[in-house]
Design a protein around this motif. Structure first.
Motif, PDB file in Angstrom:
ATOM      1  N   CYS A  53       0.849  -1.209   0.000  1.00  0.00           N
ATOM      2  CA  CYS A  53       0.000   0.000   0.000  1.00  0.00           C
ATOM      3  C   CYS A  53       0.876   1.246   0.000  1.00  0.00           C
ATOM      4  O   CYS A  53       0.609   2.219  -0.707  1.00  0.00           O
ATOM      5  CB  CYS A  53      -0.907   0.019   1.226  1.00  0.00           C
ATOM      6  N   TYR A  54       1.922   1.209   0.803  1.00  0.00           N
ATOM      7  CA  TYR A  54       2.826   2.359   0.880  1.00  0.00           C
ATOM      8  C   TYR A  54       3.481   2.638  -0.478  1.00  0.00           C
ATOM      9  O   TYR A  54       3.491   3.764  -0.975  1.00  0.00           O
ATOM     10  CB  TYR A  54       3.893   2.089   1.947  1.00  0.00           C
ATOM     11  N   LEU A  55       4.003   1.583  -1.096  1.00  0.00           N
ATOM     12  CA  LEU A  55       4.722   1.764  -2.363  1.00  0.00           C
ATOM     13  C   LEU A  55       3.779   2.226  -3.483  1.00  0.00           C
ATOM     14  O   LEU A  55       4.142   3.063  -4.301  1.00  0.00           O
ATOM     15  CB  LEU A  55       5.434   0.459  -2.753  1.00  0.00           C
ATOM     16  N   ILE A  56       2.564   1.700  -3.490  1.00  0.00           N
ATOM     17  CA  ILE A  56       1.593   2.123  -4.506  1.00  0.00           C
ATOM     18  C   ILE A  56       1.253   3.598  -4.295  1.00  0.00           C
ATOM     19  O   ILE A  56       1.124   4.366  -5.262  1.00  0.00           O
ATOM     20  CB  ILE A  56       0.324   1.246  -4.444  1.00  0.00           C
ATOM     21  N   ALA A  57       1.129   3.988  -3.012  1.00  0.00           N
ATOM     22  CA  ALA A  57       0.783   5.382  -2.713  1.00  0.00           C
ATOM     23  C   ALA A  57       1.863   6.352  -3.202  1.00  0.00           C
ATOM     24  O   ALA A  57       1.607   7.535  -3.391  1.00  0.00           O
ATOM     25  CB  ALA A  57       0.555   5.551  -1.213  1.00  0.00           C
ATOM     26  N   GLN A  58       3.082   5.834  -3.399  1.00  0.00           N
ATOM     27  CA  GLN A  58       4.175   6.689  -3.859  1.00  0.00           C
ATOM     28  C   GLN A  58       4.188   6.874  -5.374  1.00  0.00           C
ATOM     29  O   GLN A  58       4.934   7.680  -5.891  1.00  0.00           O
ATOM     30  CB  GLN A  58       5.556   6.071  -3.497  1.00  0.00           C
ATOM     31  N   LEU A  62      -5.046   5.706  -1.702  1.00  0.00           N
ATOM     32  CA  LEU A  62      -4.276   5.898  -0.465  1.00  0.00           C
ATOM     33  C   LEU A  62      -3.153   6.914  -0.656  1.00  0.00           C
ATOM     34  O   LEU A  62      -2.518   6.959  -1.707  1.00  0.00           O
ATOM     35  CB  LEU A  62      -3.663   4.565  -0.019  1.00  0.00           C
ATOM     36  N   GLU A  63      -2.942   7.701   0.387  1.00  0.00           N
ATOM     37  CA  GLU A  63      -1.806   8.647   0.392  1.00  0.00           C
ATOM     38  C   GLU A  63      -1.125   8.559   1.753  1.00  0.00           C
ATOM     39  O   GLU A  63      -1.797   8.302   2.751  1.00  0.00           O
ATOM     40  CB  GLU A  63      -2.310  10.094   0.243  1.00  0.00           C
ATOM     41  N   THR A  64       0.170   8.853   1.774  1.00  0.00           N
ATOM     42  CA  THR A  64       0.837   8.878   3.084  1.00  0.00           C
ATOM     43  C   THR A  64       0.429  10.167   3.817  1.00  0.00           C
ATOM     44  O   THR A  64       0.098  11.165   3.182  1.00  0.00           O
ATOM     45  CB  THR A  64       2.375   8.835   2.945  1.00  0.00           C
ATOM     46  N   VAL A  65       0.451  10.119   5.135  1.00  0.00           N
ATOM     47  CA  VAL A  65       0.005  11.252   5.940  1.00  0.00           C
ATOM     48  C   VAL A  65       1.213  12.023   6.454  1.00  0.00           C
ATOM     49  O   VAL A  65       2.134  11.425   7.017  1.00  0.00           O
ATOM     50  CB  VAL A  65      -0.827  10.747   7.147  1.00  0.00           C
ATOM     51  N   GLU A  66       1.160  13.326   6.255  1.00  0.00           N
ATOM     52  CA  GLU A  66       2.246  14.176   6.752  1.00  0.00           C
ATOM     53  C   GLU A  66       2.352  14.045   8.264  1.00  0.00           C
ATOM     54  O   GLU A  66       1.327  13.929   8.948  1.00  0.00           O
ATOM     55  CB  GLU A  66       1.937  15.628   6.398  1.00  0.00           C
ATOM     56  N   GLY A  67       3.556  14.075   8.776  1.00  0.00           N
ATOM     57  CA  GLY A  67       3.718  13.998  10.229  1.00  0.00           C
ATOM     58  C   GLY A  67       3.777  12.562  10.743  1.00  0.00           C
ATOM     59  O   GLY A  67       3.938  12.333  11.927  1.00  0.00           O
ATOM     60  N   HIS A  68       3.583  11.605   9.844  1.00  0.00           N
ATOM     61  CA  HIS A  68       3.708  10.197  10.241  1.00  0.00           C
ATOM     62  C   HIS A  68       4.670   9.499   9.291  1.00  0.00           C
ATOM     63  O   HIS A  68       4.261   8.728   8.431  1.00  0.00           O
ATOM     64  CB  HIS A  68       2.349   9.495  10.203  1.00  0.00           C
ATOM     65  N   PRO A  69       5.957   9.834   9.412  1.00  0.00           N
ATOM     66  CA  PRO A  69       6.907   9.234   8.475  1.00  0.00           C
ATOM     67  C   PRO A  69       6.924   7.712   8.619  1.00  0.00           C
ATOM     68  O   PRO A  69       6.717   7.184   9.718  1.00  0.00           O
ATOM     69  CB  PRO A  69       8.251   9.836   8.894  1.00  0.00           C
ATOM     70  N   ILE A  70       7.127   7.033   7.505  1.00  0.00           N
ATOM     71  CA  ILE A  70       7.199   5.568   7.536  1.00  0.00           C
ATOM     72  C   ILE A  70       8.639   5.203   7.847  1.00  0.00           C
ATOM     73  O   ILE A  70       9.555   5.565   7.106  1.00  0.00           O
ATOM     74  CB  ILE A  70       6.828   4.972   6.160  1.00  0.00           C
ATOM     75  N   GLU A  71       8.827   4.519   8.935  1.00  0.00           N
ATOM     76  CA  GLU A  71      10.194   4.166   9.298  1.00  0.00           C
ATOM     77  C   GLU A  71      10.404   2.676   9.201  1.00  0.00           C
ATOM     78  O   GLU A  71       9.550   1.889   9.603  1.00  0.00           O
ATOM     79  CB  GLU A  71      10.503   4.654  10.709  1.00  0.00           C
TER      80      GLU A  71
END
Ligand code: HEM
Length: 454
Positions: free
Chosen positions: A278-283, A426-435
């Motif tokens: 999901c993360y990679l697709i959102a990018q 889906l989009e990543t949320v600012e302020g919640h970096p994926i670590e």
């Protein structure tokens, strides 16, 4: 090509290269701060065979597919699981993941048939129903920790496939106890590697409480089921009905160990793979659009079924590429039973060996531009077509101990990814970096908006 064998070593050029490390501690501090980065740097600096000291314990890192094949497949009998699996055995007893030798062989032959492709198709409905419930609960525009949602849904799926409806009430308690156990796993695994004895119980009271809780719940379900003669269509029923060549069933304790193993091995890994997908697709909007096109063409808005799987090619390619870059199981440990040789170096019997999907699957010798997320690499599978060695890509391990749940996991991940992408953008949320976290879990914060356009 130089071949590595686990037979009598030939003339060898010298000491295996590797970092010198600190007095007494070796590379312990560097490793525990950043497992993946440290092992990566080692392979870059010293090559395909590296010796690292974790305090007093030498560990050999192998990065070449040829050596990985030797350990996992060609000479698998010369290696056992490494000491760190002892940490898992505390929870899983002598389940498939933690047992060895003839005992493991018998258990594998009893359990494997239940995971054959044909036999797992029946679980597809459990998977799509659970995913449907999760997606129905997502408001149209919201921010969520999608990894938590995926952990919950994969737990629910494995619980239902194992125990049918019986675990429904206990699913949350089981989930929490499992979380405690897996959170402690990396720390326990490191301790098990360093010390030959188990740490005293009082040091890990929370963990023992969690194990007791799991035993109570799962033991209770098994006892209840054993005394009922009503046939069920779930994995527990299969474990209870399985008979070896002499017609003997598994003992109650064995059924418990295997059920616990499937429970633990069967959900977090799939959730991690899906979170990263999901993360990679959102990018990458182009990949998202391509996926949407396939889903529209094959499913046209309906819920996927197992019959659709062969046509969800691109969805599968996205998952394969995700598991190349972010393998849910990022390393596999073994211990050599005899002296062996890798890349011209002698590795003595008793040594700990560590192989890393993380490293090898990002090796530019096998994957050009390795850091790039490119599902197209899998259009013509380079492993199957022989363009890269078999063990350049091994997210499910390989050889006799290859993941018994691989087809189950791929079916589940494909169905769930298709359903998520069908209904949400889906989009990543600012302020919640994926670590990145080389443990047993990681956080993935994604913002999702339901996409009426598709
Ligand atoms: C994306 C999901 C998954 C990944 C990446 C994964 C990965 C792996 C790997 C790498 C191994 C080999 C470990 C070793 O050789 O030391 C393994 C073994 C195993 N996996 Fe999975 N797994 C996944 C899902 C599942 C599922 C869904 C189940 C069961 C429902 C499962 C059950 C097992 C079991 C029982 C073993 C031990 C097999 C044996 O030693 O005979 N796994 N898995």
């Amino acid at each position: 090509m130089a071949t590595a064998t686990a037979s009598t070593p030939k003339a060898l050029p010298g000491k295996v290269p590797g970092p010198k490390g600190r007095f007494l501690l070796g590379s312990l501090i560097e490793v525990s701060g950043d497992w993946l980065g440290f092992y990566n740097r080692c392979a870059e600096e010293y090559g395909d065979v590296v010796r690292v000291h974790l305090a007093h314990v030498p560990v050999y890192l192998l990065a070449h597919p040829r050596d990985i094949e030797t350990v996992l497949a060609a000479n698998a009998a010369n290696f056992t699981k490494s000491a760190d699996y002892r940490a898992l055995a505390r929870v899983l007893g002598k389940g498939l993941l933690t047992s060895e030798g003839d005992f493991w062989k018998r258990q594998r032959s009893l359990i494997q048939p239940a995971f054959h492709r044909q036999n797992i198709l029946a679980y597809a409905t459990v998977m799509t129903r659970a995913a449907g419930r999760m997606l129905d609960s997502w408001p149209e525009k919201c921010e969520r920790n999608i990894h938590q949602d995926l952990m919950r849904v994969t737990l629910e799926i494995v619980a239902q496939c194992l125990f049918g409806a019986e675990v429904a009430d206990a699913a949350e308690r089981v989930g929490k106890a499992m979380e405690v156990v897996t959170e402690r796993f990396i720390a326990n695994a490191s301790l098990a590697m360093l010390f030959r004895f188990d740490i005293p119980v009082f040091l890990a009271r929370g963990e023992w409480r969690a194990i007791r809780e799991l035993n109570d719940i799962i033991g209770g379900i098994i006892r209840k089921r054993s005394s009922s003669d009503q046939p069920r269509e779930d994995l527990l029923d299969m474990l209870l009905r399985a008979r070896d060549a002499d017609g003997n069933p598994m003992s109650g304790e064995q059924v418990r160990d295997e059920a616990m193993t499937l429970f633990l091995a069967g959900h977090e890994t799939t959730a991690i793979a899906l979170s990263w997908a999901c993360y990679l697709i959102a990018q990458d909007p182009r990949i998202e659009a391509k996926l949407a096109e396939e889903l529209q063409e094959v499913l046209g808005g309906r819920v996927p079924t197992p019959e659709d799987l062969p046509r969800l090619r691109y969805t599968e390619m996205v998952l394969k590429e995700t598991m190349r870059l972010y393998p849910a199981v990022w390393g596999i440990g073994r211990r050599a039973l005899r002296d062996c040789e890798f890349g011209g170096y002698r590795v003595p019997a008793g040594s700990n060996i560590f192989i890393l999907q993380w490293r090898t699957q990002r090796d530019p010798r096998f994957f050009p531009d390795p850091e790039r997320f490119d599902p197209e690499r899998w259009r013509e599978d380079p492993v199957r077509s022989g363009k890269i060695p078999r063990f350049a890509y091994f997210p499910f391990g390989g050889g006799p101990r290859v993941c018994v749940g691989a087809s189950f996991a791929m079916m589940e991940a494909t169905l769930l990814l298709a359903m998520i992408q069908q209904r949400f953008h889906l989009e990543t949320v600012e302020g919640h970096p994926i670590e990145l976290f080389a443990g047993a879990s990681q956080e993935t914060w994604l913002k999702q908006t339901s996409s009426g356009a598709r």
